[in-house]
Every structure is written in C-alpha cells, then in structure tokens.
Scaffold this active site. Structure first.
Site, PDB file in Angstrom:
ATOM      1  N   SER A  10       0.843  -1.196   0.000  1.00 18.83           N
ATOM      2  CA  SER A  10       0.000   0.000   0.000  1.00 18.83           C
ATOM      3  C   SER A  10       0.873   1.238   0.000  1.00 18.83           C
ATOM      4  O   SER A  10       1.646   1.464   0.944  1.00 18.83           O
ATOM      5  CB  SER A  10      -0.905   0.016   1.229  1.00 18.83           C
ATOM      6  OG  SER A  10      -1.541   1.281   1.343  1.00 18.83           O
ATOM      7  N   ASP A  35      -4.868   3.571  -1.989  1.00 12.65           N
ATOM      8  CA  ASP A  35      -6.020   3.898  -1.150  1.00 12.65           C
ATOM      9  C   ASP A  35      -6.525   5.296  -1.469  1.00 12.65           C
ATOM     10  O   ASP A  35      -5.867   6.296  -1.167  1.00 12.65           O
ATOM     11  CB  ASP A  35      -5.634   3.816   0.328  1.00 12.65           C
ATOM     12  CG  ASP A  35      -5.395   2.392   0.788  1.00 12.65           C
ATOM     13  OD1 ASP A  35      -6.302   1.564   0.600  1.00 12.65           O
ATOM     14  OD2 ASP A  35      -4.312   2.110   1.327  1.00 12.65           O
ATOM     15  N   MET A  37      -9.091   8.119  -0.609  1.00 11.30           N
ATOM     16  CA  MET A  37      -9.940   8.535   0.520  1.00 11.30           C
ATOM     17  C   MET A  37     -10.475   9.937   0.270  1.00 11.30           C
ATOM     18  O   MET A  37      -9.731  10.811  -0.176  1.00 11.30           O
ATOM     19  CB  MET A  37      -9.135   8.524   1.815  1.00 11.30           C
ATOM     20  CG  MET A  37      -8.443   7.228   2.109  1.00 11.30           C
ATOM     21  SD  MET A  37      -7.670   7.290   3.740  1.00 11.30           S
ATOM     22  CE  MET A  37      -6.120   6.490   3.383  1.00 11.30           C
ATOM     23  N   HIS A  66      -8.328   1.014  -4.317  1.00 14.70           N
ATOM     24  CA  HIS A  66      -9.333   0.793  -3.273  1.00 14.70           C
ATOM     25  C   HIS A  66     -10.031   2.115  -2.996  1.00 14.70           C
ATOM     26  O   HIS A  66      -9.427   3.044  -2.456  1.00 14.70           O
ATOM     27  CB  HIS A  66      -8.604   0.248  -2.032  1.00 14.70           C
ATOM     28  CG  HIS A  66      -9.444   0.141  -0.806  1.00 14.70           C
ATOM     29  ND1 HIS A  66      -8.907  -0.054   0.448  1.00 14.70           N
ATOM     30  CD2 HIS A  66     -10.796   0.191  -0.618  1.00 14.70           C
ATOM     31  CE1 HIS A  66      -9.878  -0.102   1.344  1.00 14.70           C
ATOM     32  NE2 HIS A  66     -11.027   0.046   0.716  1.00 14.70           N
ATOM     33  N   MET A  68     -12.232   4.326  -0.998  1.00  7.78           N
ATOM     34  CA  MET A  68     -12.877   4.591   0.289  1.00  7.78           C
ATOM     35  C   MET A  68     -13.594   5.927   0.149  1.00  7.78           C
ATOM     36  O   MET A  68     -13.198   6.941   0.742  1.00  7.78           O
ATOM     37  CB  MET A  68     -11.846   4.665   1.412  1.00  7.78           C
ATOM     38  CG  MET A  68     -10.971   3.449   1.543  1.00  7.78           C
ATOM     39  SD  MET A  68      -9.889   3.611   2.980  1.00  7.78           S
ATOM     40  CE  MET A  68      -8.443   2.773   2.372  1.00  7.78           C
ATOM     41  N   MET A 137     -11.562  -5.920   5.136  1.00 11.49           N
ATOM     42  CA  MET A 137     -10.808  -4.953   5.935  1.00 11.49           C
ATOM     43  C   MET A 137     -10.561  -5.538   7.322  1.00 11.49           C
ATOM     44  O   MET A 137     -11.501  -5.929   8.022  1.00 11.49           O
ATOM     45  CB  MET A 137     -11.569  -3.640   6.062  1.00 11.49           C
ATOM     46  CG  MET A 137     -11.684  -2.842   4.767  1.00 11.49           C
ATOM     47  SD  MET A 137     -10.096  -2.407   4.025  1.00 11.49           S
ATOM     48  CE  MET A 137      -9.359  -1.393   5.320  1.00 11.49           C
ATOM     49  N   ASP A 175      -6.632  -6.451   4.157  1.00  8.99           N
ATOM     50  CA  ASP A 175      -5.983  -5.141   4.263  1.00  8.99           C
ATOM     51  C   ASP A 175      -6.121  -4.613   5.678  1.00  8.99           C
ATOM     52  O   ASP A 175      -7.235  -4.423   6.163  1.00  8.99           O
ATOM     53  CB  ASP A 175      -6.634  -4.170   3.271  1.00  8.99           C
ATOM     54  CG  ASP A 175      -5.997  -2.788   3.274  1.00  8.99           C
ATOM     55  OD1 ASP A 175      -5.013  -2.559   4.006  1.00  8.99           O
ATOM     56  OD2 ASP A 175      -6.492  -1.919   2.523  1.00  8.99           O
TER      57      ASP A 175
END
Length: 225
Positions: A10, A35, A37, A66, A68, A137, A175
């Site tokens: 990551s 990630d 976000m 990913h 989020m 998660m 993750d």
C-alpha cells in the site's frame, strides 16, 4: 481457489516526496495498492485520479485501487480511465453495487467489493458470482499503521465457505495490520492477496520484505482446511 499468494504494498505507507523511487523499490510486487480517501466516507484525504494516472505511468506493476469514497457508483469508472487495473469499492457506500461492478468491467478493469470490519460476509450473498475480488478490511479504513482486528480470521473462513458453496473463486484480499508475523495465518484462513503498507515501507529493503511476505504466505496455503 487461487493457488498462489500475491503481495500488494500500500503506497499509503510510502514516502511521497520520493514516490518514483518507492515504486521502483517494490517492482517485484504483484499489485500496487492505492487507497483513495475522500474525507467523507473515511476521516482522511489521500489522492484522486490525477495521482493514479501518474503512478500508472511510472510502473509496470498492476494498480489495485481501493475506493474509500462516498459515491463509488458515480466515480469508479474515472479510476479505470486513470489507469487502474483493479477497482474495489465499499459495499457500505454503494447504492447500485451490481451496476457499478459491471461499469468497471466494461471500462476495462477487474472489479471487486470491500467489507468493513462490522459488515458481515452475508452482505455478499447476491453478488459473490459477479466479483473478481473481495477485500476484507482487518482494520477500520482511513489510516495506515493500525492494529489487526482478529475477527477478520472468521470472516475469511466464512468467505471461503461461501465461495466454495457457490463454486466461484474470486481473489480474496486482506488489508490492515498485516505483517510478517500474521501473513501465514491470514492466508491459511483464506486470503490470497496481501496488502501491507507500513510493514513493507518501514523495512530496510522493500523488495526483500515483499518476497518475505510472499514466502510466508505460501507456507500458509498448506494450512488451509
């Protein structure tokens, strides 16, 4: 089920002032986990399609993006166009998960869904045949460096049972809080794609830690029920 273990460092754990060098240091990885976000779905901000596009141009390793974010139904395809090879989004955020999965696939990427620690595996009951990957998660999303939540083991085993029952074999990603101390046990419980941020980027030799995680994970394959 898939017979090998894949490592997805990551980049949340990377040094963004030297991101090109950090990407080179993990060129032996199977995926680069990105990630995204939005500060709404999770209490943190990271980066958007522009950075994904730059990362994609700087590495040959496939990008595992990913999301989020609060509105994956509207935004997911933008990340495919930016260079994502795999896009996962949260079941908790999607109103039209089936439609969004197929929009991602039609745009040219593989598609998967994510479950937060408090979301049960049964949430996948009507969609498990449609996903390329399920991400479990093992921390609450939004920050790196958190402690692994032990109930993730049970969820991995439940997911393994659901996949067996339906005759499907999506990638199963884990993750949050993954290190060389627990990677073997999460693979034994059913994971085959390992996200590791701090563990990789805090190691003196990033590539060597990727290999260590992969080898330890492969040992876990022999422990599956």
């Amino acid at each position: 089920m898939h017979e090998d273990v894949m490592i997805a460092p990551s980049i949340l754990g990377a040094d963004f002032l030297h991101l090109g060098a950090e990407l080179e240091s993990i060129a032996n990885a199977d995926f680069i986990h990105c990630d995204v976000m939005d500060g709404c779905f999770v209490p943190n901000l990271s980066f958007g399609p522009g950075i994904i596009s730059q990362i994609a141009s700087a590495t040959d390793v496939p990008l595992d993006v990913h999301l989020m974010i609060d509105n994956p139904d509207a935004e997911a395809v933008r990340y495919v166009k930016a260079g994502a090879d795999m896009v996962t989004f949260h079941m908790e955020a999607a109103r039209h998960a089936h439609r969004t999965l197929y929009a991602i696939k039609e745009a040219g990427a593989r598609a998967g869904v994510v479950l937060n620690p408090a979301t049960p595996v049964v949430a996948l009951d009507s969609i498990i045949e449609d996903v390329d990957m399920v991400l479990i998660m093992s921390v609450n999303p939004g920050f790196g460096g958190q402690k692994f939540i032990e109930t993730a083991y049970r969820k991995l085993r439940q997911l393994q049972a659901l996949c067996f029952e339906r005759g499907v074999s999506p990638l199963v990603e884990i993750d949050g809080g993954i290190t060389d101390a627990n990677v073997e046990s999460v693979v034994a419980a059913g994971a085959n794609v390992i996200v590791a941020g701090s563990c990789v980027f805090n190691a003196p030799d990033h590539a060597a830690m990727v290999e260590r995680l992969r080898e330890l994970g492969r040992q876990g394959l022999g422990g599956r029920l």
